[in-house]
Design a protein around this motif. Structure first.
Motif, PDB file in Angstrom:
ATOM      1  N   UNK A 193      20.400  -1.410 -34.970  1.00  0.00           N
ATOM      2  CA  UNK A 193      19.766  -1.306 -33.675  1.00  0.00           C
ATOM      3  C   UNK A 193      19.704   0.387 -33.022  1.00  0.00           C
ATOM      4  N   UNK A 194      20.739   1.004 -33.579  1.00  0.00           N
ATOM      5  CA  UNK A 194      20.628   2.438 -33.100  1.00  0.00           C
ATOM      6  C   UNK A 194      19.383   3.164 -33.541  1.00  0.00           C
ATOM      7  N   UNK A 195      19.008   2.732 -34.926  1.00  0.00           N
ATOM      8  CA  UNK A 195      17.786   3.103 -35.649  1.00  0.00           C
ATOM      9  C   UNK A 195      16.327   2.634 -35.213  1.00  0.00           C
ATOM     10  N   UNK A 196      16.715   1.415 -34.639  1.00  0.00           N
ATOM     11  CA  UNK A 196      15.385   0.678 -33.990  1.00  0.00           C
ATOM     12  C   UNK A 196      14.912   1.524 -33.000  1.00  0.00           C
ATOM     13  N   UNK A 197      16.078   1.578 -31.851  1.00  0.00           N
ATOM     14  CA  UNK A 197      15.916   2.173 -30.616  1.00  0.00           C
ATOM     15  C   UNK A 197      17.172   3.186 -30.479  1.00  0.00           C
ATOM     16  N   UNK A 198      16.947   4.296 -30.551  1.00  0.00           N
ATOM     17  CA  UNK A 198      17.919   5.339 -30.414  1.00  0.00           C
ATOM     18  C   UNK A 198      18.590   5.187 -28.889  1.00  0.00           C
ATOM     19  N   UNK A 199      19.816   5.559 -28.915  1.00  0.00           N
ATOM     20  CA  UNK A 199      20.731   5.326 -27.613  1.00  0.00           C
ATOM     21  C   UNK A 199      19.883   6.004 -26.475  1.00  0.00           C
ATOM     22  N   UNK A 200      19.606   7.061 -26.709  1.00  0.00           N
ATOM     23  CA  UNK A 200      19.006   8.145 -25.549  1.00  0.00           C
ATOM     24  C   UNK A 200      18.027   7.196 -24.764  1.00  0.00           C
ATOM     25  N   UNK A 201      17.158   6.433 -25.407  1.00  0.00           N
ATOM     26  CA  UNK A 201      16.361   5.656 -24.786  1.00  0.00           C
ATOM     27  C   UNK A 201      16.706   4.599 -23.883  1.00  0.00           C
ATOM     28  N   UNK A 202      17.928   3.981 -23.963  1.00  0.00           N
ATOM     29  CA  UNK A 202      18.291   2.709 -23.384  1.00  0.00           C
ATOM     30  C   UNK A 202      18.402   2.764 -21.741  1.00  0.00           C
ATOM     31  N   UNK A 203      18.301   4.059 -21.323  1.00  0.00           N
ATOM     32  CA  UNK A 203      18.286   4.273 -19.775  1.00  0.00           C
ATOM     33  C   UNK A 203      17.035   4.068 -19.148  1.00  0.00           C
ATOM     34  N   UNK A 204      15.922   3.988 -20.202  1.00  0.00           N
ATOM     35  CA  UNK A 204      14.457   3.638 -19.665  1.00  0.00           C
ATOM     36  C   UNK A 204      14.257   2.248 -19.070  1.00  0.00           C
ATOM     37  N   UNK A 205      13.522   2.276 -17.945  1.00  0.00           N
ATOM     38  CA  UNK A 205      12.882   0.901 -17.708  1.00  0.00           C
ATOM     39  C   UNK A 205      12.033   0.440 -18.654  1.00  0.00           C
ATOM     40  N   UNK A 206      11.805  -0.879 -18.729  1.00  0.00           N
ATOM     41  CA  UNK A 206      10.930  -1.384 -19.659  1.00  0.00           C
ATOM     42  C   UNK A 206       9.703  -0.974 -19.609  1.00  0.00           C
ATOM     43  N   UNK A 207       9.189  -0.758 -18.182  1.00  0.00           N
ATOM     44  CA  UNK A 207       7.915  -0.494 -18.002  1.00  0.00           C
ATOM     45  C   UNK A 207       7.715   1.058 -18.901  1.00  0.00           C
TER      46      UNK A 207
ATOM     47  N   UNK B  20       8.527   0.551 -24.216  1.00  0.00           N
ATOM     48  CA  UNK B  20       9.435   0.680 -25.349  1.00  0.00           C
ATOM     49  C   UNK B  20       8.759   0.848 -26.804  1.00  0.00           C
ATOM     50  N   UNK B  21       7.664   0.379 -26.718  1.00  0.00           N
ATOM     51  CA  UNK B  21       6.934   0.744 -28.255  1.00  0.00           C
ATOM     52  C   UNK B  21       6.943   2.132 -28.644  1.00  0.00           C
ATOM     53  N   UNK B  22       6.918   3.139 -27.673  1.00  0.00           N
ATOM     54  CA  UNK B  22       6.819   4.462 -28.035  1.00  0.00           C
ATOM     55  C   UNK B  22       8.235   4.889 -28.714  1.00  0.00           C
ATOM     56  N   UNK B  23       9.141   4.170 -28.347  1.00  0.00           N
ATOM     57  CA  UNK B  23      10.545   4.548 -28.924  1.00  0.00           C
ATOM     58  C   UNK B  23      10.919   3.899 -29.960  1.00  0.00           C
ATOM     59  N   UNK B  24      10.097   2.836 -30.603  1.00  0.00           N
ATOM     60  CA  UNK B  24      10.370   2.087 -31.791  1.00  0.00           C
ATOM     61  C   UNK B  24      10.764   2.987 -33.019  1.00  0.00           C
ATOM     62  N   UNK B  25      11.837   3.063 -33.705  1.00  0.00           N
ATOM     63  CA  UNK B  25      12.195   3.815 -34.889  1.00  0.00           C
ATOM     64  C   UNK B  25      12.035   5.303 -34.607  1.00  0.00           C
ATOM     65  N   UNK B  26      12.200   5.753 -33.378  1.00  0.00           N
ATOM     66  CA  UNK B  26      11.839   6.907 -32.780  1.00  0.00           C
ATOM     67  C   UNK B  26      11.920   8.127 -33.733  1.00  0.00           C
ATOM     68  N   UNK B  27      13.397   8.146 -34.020  1.00  0.00           N
ATOM     69  CA  UNK B  27      13.952   9.341 -35.105  1.00  0.00           C
ATOM     70  C   UNK B  27      13.684   8.940 -36.486  1.00  0.00           C
ATOM     71  N   UNK B  28      13.805   7.891 -37.057  1.00  0.00           N
ATOM     72  CA  UNK B  28      13.577   7.453 -38.522  1.00  0.00           C
ATOM     73  C   UNK B  28      12.170   7.463 -38.864  1.00  0.00           C
TER      74      UNK B  28
END
Ligand code: SF4
Lengths: 199, 468
Positions: A21-35, A38-46
């Motif tokens: 799940x770190x690859x699916x959503x890198x930790x630094x995006x966890x503090x973002x509200x759902x609004x 989140x689709x922009x962060x999907x596999x962001x780094x990978x």
């Protein structure tokens, strides 16, 4: 939650085991509200780093299904990984096995996880690599995945999970129907094991 | 007919089932619900549905993931991070939950704090929106991680629908070699089972090598159960457990403690109890262990070499190995001990308890670290204990930084990141791509091994270096 019945969509083959799940959503995006989308962060780094996650390749535009290798969604319990998939347009992940917490988070957000035998999943990935951009059809009520050649592969699913997905049910409301059993249990536990409530 | 012998899991499970559905799912009572900053999604769901917390007295909030590890005097500079910490305080305050915030002397990583405060007890069910909740199984509790929707469900109902997991007994008999620690044991177990090998199972760690471990060591073992795919790991409570708990702030006291201990003594698996699977490892065969790849299952004895994908017959697996080697910047055949590191991190819910810090300090005493590094104690009490023993001085004299308690560089979301391309010897639990920062390379190992790596600047067999 959005009910899931049938889905016909472009499927992306991911030849990677243990996608966490770190690859699916890198930790630094966890503090973002759902609004925040989140689709922009999907596999962001990978997806930027490796061709193993070809989400940006043209034939996979608008993909709705991922076909992965064993232990997809292992690691952290972050439900944000499921939000990223769902908000990124993915409604179904097919793999030989899943991280437990991921699978349960998925079911609660209308994301179907289909478990297929290792060889079946591998054959499906091989076929999708041979025909990039091909679609699969997932029929949850019938419990089948239909490959690009038209053959239907059956799959098993927990009947309750299936019902929740098909009907889009909210768990809390179902649980509150058991309010009496919960209250009776709590009274008994308080007498038998009073240390359960910390002093 | 004599009663059916039951496992530890059976006993804890059976004692918490409040209702069952025809499909076999059980409504499980939850005794301890632990929250951290990440629970804001769940509070949002609760508020959205206009629901209240059913049992606030069983719910505890801990600031750990986003808290700064340096200088806590002023406000947190990053507004998003500051917002995470203050949102937890606000949600806890609004719902009447005990909150361990930045200014609390007990504050620490949730999985260090709860055992230390006596919140985790044998036979309880413990959940938290964090996969390393498996840690609490060290007491013979059933602890497991849940997602945000489940957190909201527990807040509203103090219960969860669960299917009874399968059981897998991991037996480890014999005596651990010199400098072989709980961390090496659990890495060896994960290598044997595979990262997904225990999916759907609860692990019960048993055998003389496990019984010989301190609570700190048992917590390290159970902590990483999730890295084998198991949602929970358990160890039967015994005198070591009870001695650890006696006198802890939230543990039962006096006659109630005695009554609890009597009940807890009935928890261990019965003679002849049936497990769905059993695996055994020989304690004496476990060496100091490190990982080379981007999954904890890539653990090897430190005396081994980087494996060769060319020797792997399955092309998919060989491809996956190549991708890991590429990410890690490693060449097949390189002895692990020849791998130079850029940095060390000693901390996390796996290895930040007092015993861990003592082990690391034992290696670093009178030495200089060849690379920069950060040591972050697991909690306020651990930090003060370490300082009373002068361990902080040992770390500082060696050139390492001494931090304030929290998750820190384990996941990097408080800003403590391993820079891209750097290689870190780390006592944490995950070496996933990007875990400690984008393109950071992580090698997992024990605190003594991380300290040894700090001294030499490369992965090092602690047995060669000696120490303590
Ligand atoms: S220390 Fe690491 S693994 Fe443990 S709770 Fe914090 S982020 Fe998670």
């Amino acid at each position: 939650m959005q009910p899931f019945t049938t889905l016909q969509a472009v499927a992306v083959p991911l030849d990677v085991a243990n996608i966490d799940t770190d690859q699916i959503l890198p930790a630094r995006f966890l503090k973002k509200p759902r609004s925040a989308g989140y689709g922009n962060f999907l596999f962001h780094d990978e997806r930027r780093r490796s061709e193993a996650v070809p989400l940006d390749a043209a034939p996979y535009a608008g993909a709705g299904i991922l076909v992965a290798d064993r232990n997809f969604g292992c690691g952290s319990s972050r439900e944000g990984a499921v939000y990223a998939l769902v908000d990124g347009g993915i409604r179904c992940v097919i793999a030989p096995s899943f991280g437990d917490i991921f699978a349960s988070n998925a079911a609660k957000n209308g994301l179907l996880t289909v478990t297929l035998p290792e060889e079946t999943a591998a054959a499906l990935r091989a076929r999708l690599k041979a025909e990039p951009g091909a679609s699969l059809t997932v029929d949850l009520p019938a419990q089948t995945v239909t490959d690009p050649g038209g053959s239907a592969i059956p799959f098993d699913i927990d009947p309750f999970k299936k019902r929740c997905l098909v009907e889009g049910l909210d768990d809390v409301a179902l649980t509150l129907e058991h309010a009496e059993a919960i209250a009776a249990y709590e009274a008994r536990a308080a007498a038998e094991a009073p240390w359960r409530v910390p002093g | 007919m004599p009663p059916q012998p039951r496992t530890l899991l059976d006993k804890v499970w059976d004692a918490h089932v409040m209702a069952t559905r025809p499909d076999g799912q059980a409504l499980l009572a939850i005794d301890r619900h632990l929250l951290h900053e990440g629970s804001f999604h769940a509070f949002g769901m609760l508020d959205h549905a206009d629901r209240k917390i059913r049992r606030p007295e069983l719910t505890f909030a801990v600031a750990d993931h986003y808290v700064p590890s340096r200088d806590r005097a002023g406000p947190i500079p990053d507004p998003e991070i500051a917002n995470m910490v203050s949102m937890l305080a606000a949600n806890a305050g609004r719902h009447g939950i005990r909150h361990f915030g930045l200014d609390d002397r007990a504050q620490g990583i949730v999985h260090v704090l709860a055992p230390e405060q006596g919140l985790t007890l044998p036979g309880l069910t413990v959940v938290c929106g964090d996969s390393h909740t498996s840690t609490h199984g060290a007491f013979g509790a059933l602890g497991f991680g849940i997602g945000a929707t489940e957190v909201a469900h527990v807040l509203a109902t103090q219960a969860l629908w669960q299917r009874r997991p399968k059981t897998l007994r991991v037996g480890i008999d014999g005596v651990l070699g010199p400098h072989v620690t709980a961390k090496d044991v659990i890495l060896a177990i994960i290598a044997a089972l595979g990262a997904g090998g225990a999916v759907g199972h609860v692990l019960e760690y048993a055998g003389s090598a496990i019984r010989g471990l301190s609570m700190e060591g048992r917590l390290t073992i159970c902590n990483m159960s999730i890295e084998a795919g198991a949602r929970a790991g358990m160890i039967a409570p015994d005198d070591t457990t009870f001695a650890f708990l006696e006198g802890r702030p939230y543990a039962p006291k006096g006659a109630l403690f005695e009554r609890a201990v009597a009940a807890w003594r009935r928890l261990p698996s019965d003679e002849g109890a049936r497990f769905d699977r059993e695996v055994t490892l020989d304690a004496g065969a476990i060496a100091p262990t490190v990982t080379w790849g981007t999954s904890p299952e890539t653990a090897l004895p430190v005396t081994a070499a980087v494996p060769d994908p060319g020797a792997e017959s399955d092309p998919t697996k060989a491809g996956q190995m190549r991708a890991m080697l590429d990410y890690m910047g490693l060449t097949p055949g390189t002895p692990l001990e020849a791998i130079a590191i850029d940095r060390v991190f000693i901390g996390s819910c796996t290895n930040s308890r007092i015993e861990d810090l003592r082990a690391a300090a034992g290696v670093l005493r009178g030495q200089k670290a060849a690379v920069p590094g950060l040591v972050v104690p697991g909690s306020g009490p651990v930090r003060r204990q370490a300082e009373a023993e002068g361990l902080d001085q040992v770390f500082r004299a060696a050139g390492l930084e001494w931090g304030e308690p929290g998750c820190s560089m384990c996941v990097g979301i408080n800003g403590d990141l391993v820079p891209a391309g750097e290689r870190c010897a780390s006592t944490t639990n995950r070496n996933f791509p990007g875990r400690q920062g984008p393109n950071a390379r992580t090698h997992l190992m024990s605190p003594a091994m991380a300290a040894a790596a700090a001294v030499t600047g490369r992965l090092t067999d602690i047995r060669r270096l000696g120490g303590r």
